[in-house]
Design a protein around this motif. Sequence first.
Motif, PDB file in Angstrom:
ATOM      1  N   UNK A  51       0.813  -1.228   0.000  1.00  0.00           N
ATOM      2  CA  UNK A  51       0.000   0.000   0.000  1.00  0.00           C
ATOM      3  C   UNK A  51       0.840   1.269   0.000  1.00  0.00           C
ATOM      4  N   UNK A  52       2.102   1.175   0.364  1.00  0.00           N
ATOM      5  CA  UNK A  52       2.990   2.342   0.374  1.00  0.00           C
ATOM      6  C   UNK A  52       3.672   2.571  -0.977  1.00  0.00           C
ATOM      7  N   UNK A  53       3.545   1.611  -1.899  1.00  0.00           N
ATOM      8  CA  UNK A  53       4.261   1.660  -3.171  1.00  0.00           C
ATOM      9  C   UNK A  53       3.305   1.984  -4.319  1.00  0.00           C
ATOM     10  N   UNK A  54       3.718   2.950  -5.138  1.00  0.00           N
ATOM     11  CA  UNK A  54       3.025   3.245  -6.387  1.00  0.00           C
ATOM     12  C   UNK A  54       4.019   2.985  -7.506  1.00  0.00           C
ATOM     13  N   UNK A  55       3.682   2.054  -8.387  1.00  0.00           N
ATOM     14  CA  UNK A  55       4.545   1.704  -9.512  1.00  0.00           C
ATOM     15  C   UNK A  55       4.004   2.352 -10.775  1.00  0.00           C
ATOM     16  N   UNK A  56       4.877   3.095 -11.464  1.00  0.00           N
ATOM     17  CA  UNK A  56       4.495   3.801 -12.682  1.00  0.00           C
ATOM     18  C   UNK A  56       5.397   3.343 -13.812  1.00  0.00           C
ATOM     19  N   UNK A  57       4.793   3.028 -14.953  1.00  0.00           N
ATOM     20  CA  UNK A  57       5.546   2.650 -16.151  1.00  0.00           C
ATOM     21  C   UNK A  57       5.716   3.898 -17.006  1.00  0.00           C
ATOM     22  N   UNK A  58       6.902   4.528 -16.894  1.00  0.00           N
ATOM     23  CA  UNK A  58       7.170   5.770 -17.637  1.00  0.00           C
ATOM     24  C   UNK A  58       8.673   6.015 -17.648  1.00  0.00           C
ATOM     25  N   UNK A  59       9.082   6.937 -18.510  1.00  0.00           N
ATOM     26  CA  UNK A  59      10.474   7.365 -18.534  1.00  0.00           C
ATOM     27  C   UNK A  59      10.664   8.300 -17.341  1.00  0.00           C
ATOM     28  N   UNK A  60      11.601   7.985 -16.481  1.00  0.00           N
ATOM     29  CA  UNK A  60      11.742   8.626 -15.189  1.00  0.00           C
ATOM     30  C   UNK A  60      11.904  10.142 -15.221  1.00  0.00           C
ATOM     31  N   UNK A  61      12.861  10.652 -15.982  1.00  0.00           N
ATOM     32  CA  UNK A  61      13.108  12.098 -15.985  1.00  0.00           C
ATOM     33  C   UNK A  61      11.913  12.857 -16.539  1.00  0.00           C
ATOM     34  N   UNK A  62      11.294  12.301 -17.575  1.00  0.00           N
ATOM     35  CA  UNK A  62      10.116  12.948 -18.158  1.00  0.00           C
ATOM     36  C   UNK A  62       8.960  12.927 -17.159  1.00  0.00           C
ATOM     37  N   UNK A  63       8.766  11.812 -16.470  1.00  0.00           N
ATOM     38  CA  UNK A  63       7.682  11.695 -15.492  1.00  0.00           C
ATOM     39  C   UNK A  63       7.849  12.692 -14.360  1.00  0.00           C
ATOM     40  N   UNK A  64       9.062  12.847 -13.866  1.00  0.00           N
ATOM     41  CA  UNK A  64       9.313  13.750 -12.744  1.00  0.00           C
ATOM     42  C   UNK A  64       9.146  15.207 -13.156  1.00  0.00           C
ATOM     43  N   UNK A  65       9.512  15.528 -14.406  1.00  0.00           N
ATOM     44  CA  UNK A  65       9.399  16.932 -14.850  1.00  0.00           C
ATOM     45  C   UNK A  65       7.945  17.284 -15.034  1.00  0.00           C
TER      46      UNK A  65
END
Length: 65
Positions: A51-65
């Motif tokens: 429940x503490x983890x959210x998994x996202x399938x994306x390119x990391x730098x683009x997702x964070x920006x």
Amino acid sequence: MVIIGAAGGREVAASLYFGAKEVLAVELNPVTVELMTGKFADFSGRMMFNEKVTLVNAEGRHFVS
């Protein structure tokens, strides 16, 4: 906690072990995401379903920006 390149979950497991309240795991490779939520979910302790983890399938730098 944000983990870019979650891969097999080593950093996710460490974050949970050391008491992270939330873990956002970003993984680029959809095959890795499928393995961690499917075939290897039990082997990895089902950490991506915590429940503490959210998994996202994306390119990391683009997702964070």
